[in-house]
Write a protein that holds these residues in place. Structure first.
Motif: not given
Lengths: 359, 284
Positions: B45-47, B95, B97, B134, B136, B139, B141, B224, B228-229
Motif C-alpha cells: 500500500s502507498t497509503g 497532495t 488523498v 503524494f 508532487r 513524483d 508517495w 514509479a 513499476v512502483l
C-alpha cells in the motif's frame, strides 16, 4: 369598366397570386426528424431466448447495464441474458463482469451469462473499445487483459488516476498531479507529459483519438484549460489550448467526435462543441455534468445523452450544434447509443431500439 | 540519475518535507489500521488506513481542494478502486488523498480548505478511511507517518518466521539448524501490531549475512518512474513482487556454501520499537 365588372377580375387576380406564391415563392420545408420504435423489451420478468436460437443479426450482441439488471440483447430485440446486479458490473458487447471492490478475482460471463474465463487479480474492470482494463488497487495502476483473460501489460502510474480514456490504439491516464500518461497497446509509454499552465495541476477529463494522434484534456485549476495534444513527427505537442471560465474540481466529461472535427466537453452553461479546425465554440443548453455521445456516421448524426439526476435527455444533433430532436428518458442510469441504423436505449427497466428517419 | 542517488534523494526529500511540514491526523483516531507498505490487494500500500470514531474525515492541513470524486467512477465510467475520494493540494508540493469515503457525503462545495475542515464521512460503521501523501515535486508517495504526530505505540514488531526456500525444500529458521548448501530465497513473515491493528508493515527491515548487509529497506517513499512502483529505486526487490502470495517479504537470494552461516534479521516500526533475531546455521 364598372365596379361590378371589376370584381371577377380581382378575384381571378387574387387566385393567380396565391397560385404563383404557392408554386414559386414558397421555400422547401425541412423534413422532420423522427425516431420510430423498432422494438422494446421489458427486463422485469423477461426470459432469455433459447441459446440454440441465435440472433438474426449475424450474432451481434448489445451489452447493457440498467438499474438492477445487466446482460446482453441481440440487435433484433431478443434478450440473451439478464442478470440481477448484486454488486457492480462492467459490460461490453459480448461480456459481463460482475464484481465487488474487495474481490481478488473476476469471472467474465459471455453473452449467454455462462462463465467464459477468469482473471485472478484484484481491481475493478472496465471495457472500452472492445478492450478490457483493470483499475489497480488505490487507483495507482492499470492493466489490460486479452479476451481470454491473459495479462497483456500492467503499469504503475505513481499518483492516483483522476481521468482515463481508451480507444483501439491508446490508453490514456490523467493523474491528480497533472500528468498525462498514454500507453500503447503493447504496454509501452507513448507519452508522459504535464500540460501545466495553471496554479494547481490536475487532469479532470480526457478523450483520445489515436488514429488521428489526438488527446484532449480539461485540466488545471486557477485557471482551467482545454488542451489539445497532437502527434507530429512521432511526438505529442500542444496543438491548441484555451483558458476556460469554469472552476471544476471533479471529473469532467469530454469526448472527441469520430470524424475528428469536434470536441465536446462540459462547460459552465451547457455542453460546449469546439470545432477543432479553428477553435470556435458553441454551447448546447443541456445539463452537461454527465453526458455521452454516440455517432451515426452514415447519417451524420450525433446522439447526445445528457443526464440530469434521475432522468436523461436524448438529444439528436446534426453537428456541430443543430438540434434535430430531443427525447426524455426516465431513470438515473439511462443510456443511448447508435448501433448501425438503430439507436439502442435503456431507460427505467426497458430496453428499446429506434430507427432514425424523416417524416 | 543513478538508482542509488535517486533512492537517497527520495529519502532525503521525505525527511526534509517532514522537517518543514506537519500534518494532522485525518480522523479522530490517531492510529493506523494499516501502514505504508502493508500488503493490500496483492501489493504494498502507498497509503494507510485510519479508523474514525465519529465517522468524519477531515483535512490534514490547509490547502486547495483539487479533486472530488463523489461517486464510484470517473467521467466515462472508469471505476475508482479508492471509492469516493478527495485530493487536497498543499503548499510545499504535497497532495493529500482521502479515499474510501461514503458517496453523497463529500464536501463538494469547498474550494479552499483549512486544517481540520470536514471532507466527508467514511463508508459505513467501523470503516476506515484511506489516507495517502503524494510529493508532487518528487513524483513519489511519502509515508504519512513521517508527517503526522507520533502514534502512541510501544509495541514492537513481531518476526513470525524467517524461511530459506528453494524449489526443493523450505527451512524455517529457528527450527532448522542445519541446511544443505545451495541457493535459497530468504522470506520474512513479520508485522507491526499496534492498538487493535495486527497486520501492519514495519517501517524498516534489514538482513545481515555473516555481518554483511544483504538487504535493507525503509518504507519512507515509493515512486514509479518507469511504470513499476518501487519502495527503493535502487533495489528491484522492493517492487510489486516484494510480497509473495502468502504475504511474506522477499529479501533476496543467498548462496550458502558449506560451513557456518549467521543470519541476522531486524525489523523496526516508525516509533523506534524494534525486534532482532540471529540464527546460526550449519551448512552441509
Amino acid at each position: 369598366m364598372t365596379e361590378e365588372a371589376r370584381k371577377p377580375l380581382a378575384a381571378i387576380a387574387l387566385v393567380l397570386a396565391v397560385l404563383v406564391y404557392y408554386f414559386v415563392a414558397a421555400g422547401k420545408l425541412e423534413p422532420e426528424f423522427v425516431l420510430a420504435p423498432a422494438w422494446t423489451l421489458g427486463l422485469d420478468g423477461a426470459t432469455p431466448s433459447d441459446p440454440a436460437d441465435p440472433p438474426a443479426s449475424g450474432g451481434a450482441t448489445l451489452g447493457f447495464e440498467l438499474g438492477r439488471f445487466h446482460g446482453q440483447a441481440s440487435a433484433d430485440g431478443r434478450l440473451l441474458f439478464a442478470g440481477g446486479k448484486e454488486f457492480r458490473s462492467a459490460v461490453s458487447d459480448g461480456y459481463v463482469i460482475p464484481y465487488a471492490l474487495d474481490s481478488d478475482g473476476l469471472t467474465v460471463l459471455d453473452a449467454s451469462g455462462a462463465p467464459s474465463y477468469e482473471i485472478r487479480a484484484p481491481g475493478a474492470p472496465w471495457f472500452s473499445a472492445g478492450r478490457l482494463f483493470l483499475a489497480g488497487p488505490e487507483m495507482g495502476s492499470v492493466s489490460e487483459y486479452s479476451e481470454t483473460g491473459e495479462l497483456l501489460w500492467t503499469f504503475d502510474l505513481g499518483a492516483p488516476i483522476s481521468a482515463f480514456a481508451a480507444d483501439g490504439g491508446l490508453a490514456v491516464a490523467g493523474l491528480v498531479d497533472g500528468t498525462i500518461v498514454a500507453i500503447e497497446r503493447d504496454g509501452s509509454v507513448a507519452l508522459r507529459t504535464a500540460p501545466g499552465g495553471s496554479r494547481i495541476e490536475i487532469i479532470l477529463g480526457l478523450a483520445v483519438d489515436s488514429a488521428r494522434g489526438r488527446i484532449a484534456a480539461v485540466c488545471g485549476i486557477d485557471r482551467q484549460r482545454f488542451v489539445l495534444l497532437t502527434r507530429t513527427g512521432g511526438a505529442y505537442r500542444v496543438a491548441s489550448h484555451s483558458y476556460l471560465t469554469t472552476d471544476f474540481r471533479r471529473p469532467v466529461s469530454i469526448r472527441l467526435s469520430a470524424d475528428g472535427r469536434h470536441a465536446w466537453y462540459e462547460g459552465a452553461d451547457g455542453i460546449v462543441v469546439r470545432r477543432l479546425e479553428d477553435g470556435s465554440e458553441s454551447t448546447l443548453d443541456f445539463p452537461s455534468r454527465d453526458f455521452t455521445i454516440s455517432e451515426d456516421p452514415v447519417r451524420g448524426l450525433t446522439y447526445l445523452l445528457s443526464r440530469d439526476g434521475e432522468s436523461a435527455t436524448l438529444v439528436v444533433v446534426s453537428p456541430p450544434d443543430r438540434v434535430l430532436g430531443r427525447y426524455y428518458l426516465p431513470g438515473a442510469d439511462a443510456f443511448a447509443r447508435a448501433y448501425g441504423d438503430l439507436v439502442f436505449t435503456g431507460s427505467g427497466e426497458r430496453l428499446a431500439a429506434f430507427a432514425a428517419g424523416e417524416d | 540519475m543513478t538508482g542509488r542517488r535517486t533512492g537517497i534523494t527520495l529519502g532525503a526529500a521525505a525527511l526534509a518535507v517532514a522537517a518543514i511540514f506537519a500534518l494532522e491526523w485525518p480522523t479522530d483516531r490517531p492510529e493506523a489500521a494499516s501502514t505504508f507498505g502493508t500488503l493490500s490487494d496483492g501489493r504494498f500500500s502507498t497509503g494507510m488506513l485510519v479508523g474514525s470514531g465519529d465517522g468524519l474525515v477531515r483535512t490534514a492541513a490547509a490547502g486547495d481542494l483539487a479533486f472530488v470524486l463523489d461517486g464510484d467512477s470517473l467521467a466515462g465510467g472508469f471505476p475508482s478502486t479508492l471509492g469516493a475520494f478527495v485530493a487536497v493540494a498543499h503548499p510545499q508540493d504535497l497532495t493529500t488523498v482521502y479515499g474510501r469515503l461514503e458517496p453523497g457525503t463529500l464536501s463538494t462545495y469547498l474550494t479552499t480548505v483549512r486544517e481540520r475542515d470536514i471532507l466527508g464521512r467514511v463508508s459505513g460503521a467501523g470503516a476506515a478511511a484511506w489516507f495517502g501523501v503524494f510529493d508532487r515535486a518528487k513524483d513519489a508517495w511519502v509515508n504519512p507517518l513521517i508527517l503526522l504526530a507520533p502514534e502512541k505505540d510501544s509495541i514492537g514488531p513481531v518476526i513470525r518466521s524467517v524461511l530459506l526456500s528453494n524449489d526443493e525444500r523450505s527451512y524455517r529458521l529457528g527450527e532448522a539448524r542445519t541446511v544443505r548448501q545451495g541457493r535459497y530465497e530468504v522470506l520474512l513473515d513479520t508485522a507491526d501490531p499496534a492498538g487493535t491493528a495486527a497486520g501492519r508493515a514495519p517501517y524498516s527491515v534489514r538482513l545481515l549475512v555473516d555481518g554483511i548487509e544483504r538487504f535493507a529497506c525503509r518504507f519512507d517513499s515509493a515512486a514509479a518512474p518507469e511504470g513499476v512502483l518501487l519502495f527503493d529505486p535502487r533495489d528491484a526487490r522492493t517492487g510489486p513482487d516484494f510480497y509473495d502470495e502468502r504475504g511474506f517479504m522477499r529479501l533476496g537470494t543467498l548462496d550458502l556454501a558449506r560451513g557456518a552461516a549467521y543470519l541476522n534479521v531486524s525489523v523496526a516500526d516508525f516509533e523506534g520499537n524494534s525486534r532482532e533475531l540471529t540464527y546460526q546455521l550449519a551448512v552441509e
